[in-house]
Design an enzyme around this catalytic site. Structure first.
Site, PDB file in Angstrom:
ATOM      1  N   SER A 136      38.482  29.345   3.784  1.00  0.00           N
ATOM      2  CA  SER A 136      38.875  30.528   3.114  1.00  0.00           C
ATOM      3  C   SER A 136      39.182  31.423   3.901  1.00  0.00           C
ATOM      4  O   SER A 136      39.002  31.782   4.837  1.00  0.00           O
ATOM      5  CB  SER A 136      37.488  31.056   1.636  1.00  0.00           C
ATOM      6  OG  SER A 136      37.781  32.486   1.569  1.00  0.00           O
ATOM      7  N   TYR A 149      28.812  34.051   1.589  1.00  0.00           N
ATOM      8  CA  TYR A 149      29.980  33.688   1.167  1.00  0.00           C
ATOM      9  C   TYR A 149      30.775  33.203   3.090  1.00  0.00           C
ATOM     10  O   TYR A 149      31.718  32.597   3.267  1.00  0.00           O
ATOM     11  CB  TYR A 149      31.066  34.223   0.254  1.00  0.00           C
ATOM     12  CG  TYR A 149      31.736  33.146   0.407  1.00  0.00           C
ATOM     13  CD1 TYR A 149      31.456  32.034  -0.637  1.00  0.00           C
ATOM     14  CD2 TYR A 149      33.102  33.401   0.563  1.00  0.00           C
ATOM     15  CE1 TYR A 149      32.830  31.082  -0.726  1.00  0.00           C
ATOM     16  CE2 TYR A 149      33.930  32.629   0.346  1.00  0.00           C
ATOM     17  CZ  TYR A 149      33.962  30.987  -0.379  1.00  0.00           C
ATOM     18  OH  TYR A 149      35.027  30.789  -0.876  1.00  0.00           O
ATOM     19  N   LYS A 153      31.526  30.107   5.461  1.00  0.00           N
ATOM     20  CA  LYS A 153      33.455  29.647   5.474  1.00  0.00           C
ATOM     21  C   LYS A 153      33.732  30.561   7.234  1.00  0.00           C
ATOM     22  O   LYS A 153      33.981  29.898   8.133  1.00  0.00           O
ATOM     23  CB  LYS A 153      33.989  30.558   4.982  1.00  0.00           C
ATOM     24  CG  LYS A 153      33.759  30.639   3.534  1.00  0.00           C
ATOM     25  CD  LYS A 153      33.660  28.974   2.963  1.00  0.00           C
ATOM     26  CE  LYS A 153      33.836  28.353   1.485  1.00  0.00           C
ATOM     27  NZ  LYS A 153      34.023  27.189   1.305  1.00  0.00           N
TER      28      LYS A 153
HETATM   29  P1  NAP Z   1      34.459  25.161  -8.150  1.00  0.00           P
HETATM   30  O1  NAP Z   1      35.573  24.955  -9.659  1.00  0.00           O
HETATM   31  O2  NAP Z   1      33.122  25.929  -8.054  1.00  0.00           O
HETATM   32  O3  NAP Z   1      33.583  24.070  -7.834  1.00  0.00           O
HETATM   33  C1  NAP Z   1      33.578  23.557  -6.811  1.00  0.00           C
HETATM   34  C2  NAP Z   1      32.814  21.948  -6.902  1.00  0.00           C
HETATM   35  O4  NAP Z   1      31.956  21.179  -5.723  1.00  0.00           O
HETATM   36  C3  NAP Z   1      31.909  21.170  -8.209  1.00  0.00           C
HETATM   37  O5  NAP Z   1      32.813  20.735  -8.506  1.00  0.00           O
HETATM   38  C4  NAP Z   1      30.985  21.865  -7.998  1.00  0.00           C
HETATM   39  O6  NAP Z   1      29.408  21.254  -8.740  1.00  0.00           O
HETATM   40  C5  NAP Z   1      30.212  20.902  -6.765  1.00  0.00           C
HETATM   41  N1  NAP Z   1      29.462  21.570  -5.738  1.00  0.00           N
HETATM   42  C6  NAP Z   1      29.092  22.719  -5.820  1.00  0.00           C
HETATM   43  N2  NAP Z   1      27.259  22.583  -5.224  1.00  0.00           N
HETATM   44  C7  NAP Z   1      27.166  21.097  -4.623  1.00  0.00           C
HETATM   45  C8  NAP Z   1      26.418  20.354  -4.883  1.00  0.00           C
HETATM   46  N3  NAP Z   1      25.106  21.464  -3.728  1.00  0.00           N
HETATM   47  N4  NAP Z   1      26.473  18.795  -3.801  1.00  0.00           N
HETATM   48  C9  NAP Z   1      27.893  17.967  -5.189  1.00  0.00           C
HETATM   49  N5  NAP Z   1      28.471  18.575  -5.309  1.00  0.00           N
HETATM   50  C10 NAP Z   1      28.661  20.637  -5.638  1.00  0.00           C
HETATM   51  O7  NAP Z   1      35.124  25.358  -6.441  1.00  0.00           O
HETATM   52  P2  NAP Z   1      36.761  25.447  -6.277  1.00  0.00           P
HETATM   53  O8  NAP Z   1      37.366  26.960  -6.307  1.00  0.00           O
HETATM   54  O9  NAP Z   1      37.108  24.351  -6.483  1.00  0.00           O
HETATM   55  O10 NAP Z   1      36.724  25.992  -4.781  1.00  0.00           O
HETATM   56  C11 NAP Z   1      36.557  24.885  -4.074  1.00  0.00           C
HETATM   57  C12 NAP Z   1      36.730  24.508  -2.725  1.00  0.00           C
HETATM   58  O11 NAP Z   1      37.299  26.165  -2.053  1.00  0.00           O
HETATM   59  C13 NAP Z   1      34.796  25.724  -1.840  1.00  0.00           C
HETATM   60  O12 NAP Z   1      34.784  25.137  -0.714  1.00  0.00           O
HETATM   61  C14 NAP Z   1      35.778  26.804  -2.059  1.00  0.00           C
HETATM   62  O13 NAP Z   1      34.612  27.709  -1.106  1.00  0.00           O
HETATM   63  C15 NAP Z   1      36.672  27.085  -1.247  1.00  0.00           C
HETATM   64  N6  NAP Z   1      37.385  28.265  -1.845  1.00  0.00           N
HETATM   65  C16 NAP Z   1      37.956  28.751  -3.119  1.00  0.00           C
HETATM   66  C17 NAP Z   1      38.404  29.506  -3.481  1.00  0.00           C
HETATM   67  C18 NAP Z   1      38.794  30.146  -4.694  1.00  0.00           C
HETATM   68  O14 NAP Z   1      39.468  31.302  -4.900  1.00  0.00           O
HETATM   69  N7  NAP Z   1      38.439  29.150  -5.685  1.00  0.00           N
HETATM   70  C19 NAP Z   1      38.911  30.076  -2.131  1.00  0.00           C
HETATM   71  C20 NAP Z   1      39.255  30.010  -1.092  1.00  0.00           C
HETATM   72  C21 NAP Z   1      37.909  28.658  -0.766  1.00  0.00           C
HETATM   73  P3  NAP Z   1      28.817  21.738  -9.895  1.00  0.00           P
HETATM   74  O15 NAP Z   1      29.444  22.468 -10.950  1.00  0.00           O
HETATM   75  O16 NAP Z   1      28.258  20.556 -10.516  1.00  0.00           O
HETATM   76  O17 NAP Z   1      27.507  22.480  -9.195  1.00  0.00           O
END
Ligand code: NAP
Length: 244
Positions: A136, A149, A153
């Site tokens: 991130s 967080y 990261k």
């Molecule tokens: P999201 O919509 O919250 O999706 C996260 C996924 O990870 C969900 O399917 C969740 O399953 C799964 N997960 C979480 N804990 C888990 C565990 N213990 N075992 C197996 N699966 C698990 O997040 P996203 O926004 O797509 O983010 C994806 C990545 O991008 C992450 O690494 C995040 O830190 C990074 N990122 C996101 C943003 C942003 O603004 N969205 C910005 C920068 C970086 P459940 O829902 O069932 O828990």
């Protein structure tokens, strides 16, 4: 630029929602065989309805033993996307042990563990591979209420560099993608408040948040041979946030 991943077998963690789910679909579109791993079965059920060819594994990757069990017979994996994470936001002075442990368990420890399992297989087969770790902009810039967080990261960025160093001789490339805000379920936790969102937007030179597609395109590039000489790097998908 056409990217063909036919003949490759890819594993995506956190494949149930957001960026992970879209990455599964993009990998399929590029011709890869895909294994989708996440912890909510109903997300996998709906994903299979959309993409009947995928293999699915339901596991809580923050549980060390459950992960070993879930991945022990996984077979060949050429491409790994370590995407699963949580964002538990708390003011620094009020951070709880539970939130700290939960964050590090999935954001860092599970990434390391899944990578160990998959990279051992890649090393044994001797055909190399590519790993993309989702980091991130928060790995490199302090954000209010994001202490744990940001710390996870930051750890992801350094873990990635050491993995690149040690796995490079086995022709395994390892990179991070470092997005700005993306309005997934996770993005909405931190940035739904319009006042907060506009403060962040004003610091992004391109003037918008990232779309899921912006991040997925970068992941696919880093998995593909188009990035054959890139390893150990952190690639911002942030509209210039970290440059400003
Ligand atoms: P999201 O919509 O919250 O999706 C996260 C996924 O990870 C969900 O399917 C969740 O399953 C799964 N997960 C979480 N804990 C888990 C565990 N213990 N075992 C197996 N699966 C698990 O997040 P996203 O926004 O797509 O983010 C994806 C990545 O991008 C992450 O690494 C995040 O830190 C990074 N990122 C996101 C943003 C942003 O603004 N969205 C910005 C920068 C970086 P459940 O829902 O069932 O828990």
């Amino acid at each position: 630029m056409e990217i063909c991943l036919a003949g490759k077998r890819a594993l995506v963690t956190g494949a149930g929602k957001g960026i992970g789910r879209a990455t599964v679909k993009a990998l399929l579109a590029c011709g890869a065989e895909v294994i989708a791993v996440t912890r909510t079965q109903s997300d996998l059920d709906s994903l299979v309805q959309e993409c009947p060819k995928i293999l699915t594994i339901c596991a809580d990757l923050s549980n060390w033993e459950a992960t070993e069990k879930a991945l022990k017979d996984i077979g060949r994996v050429d491409l790994l996307v370590n995407n699963a994470a949580v964002a538990l936001l708390e003011p620094f002075l009020e951070m709880t042990e539970g939130a700290i442990d939960k964050s590090f368990d999935i954001n860092v420890k599970a990434m390391l563990h899944v990578s160990q399992i998959i990279a051992k297989g890649m090393k044994c087969r001797g055909a190399g591979g590519a790993i993309v770790n989702l980091s991130s902009q928060a790995s490199q810039c302090a954000l209010k209420d994001h202490a744990v967080y940001c710390a996870t990261k930051g750890a992801v960025d350094m873990l990635t560099k050491v993995m690149a160093l040690e796995l490079g001789p086995h022709k395994i490339r390892v990179n991070t993608v470092n997005p700005t805000v993306v309005m997934t379920a996770m993005g909405r936790i931190g940035w739904s408040d319009p006042a907060k969102a506009s403060g962040m937007l004003s610091r992004i030179p391109l003037g918008r948040f990232a779309e899921v597609e912006d991040v997925v395109n970068t992941i696919i590039f880093l998995l593909s041979d188009k990035s054959a000489m890139i390893t150990g790097t952190a690639l911002p998908v942030d509209g210039g946030f970290l440059a400003s």
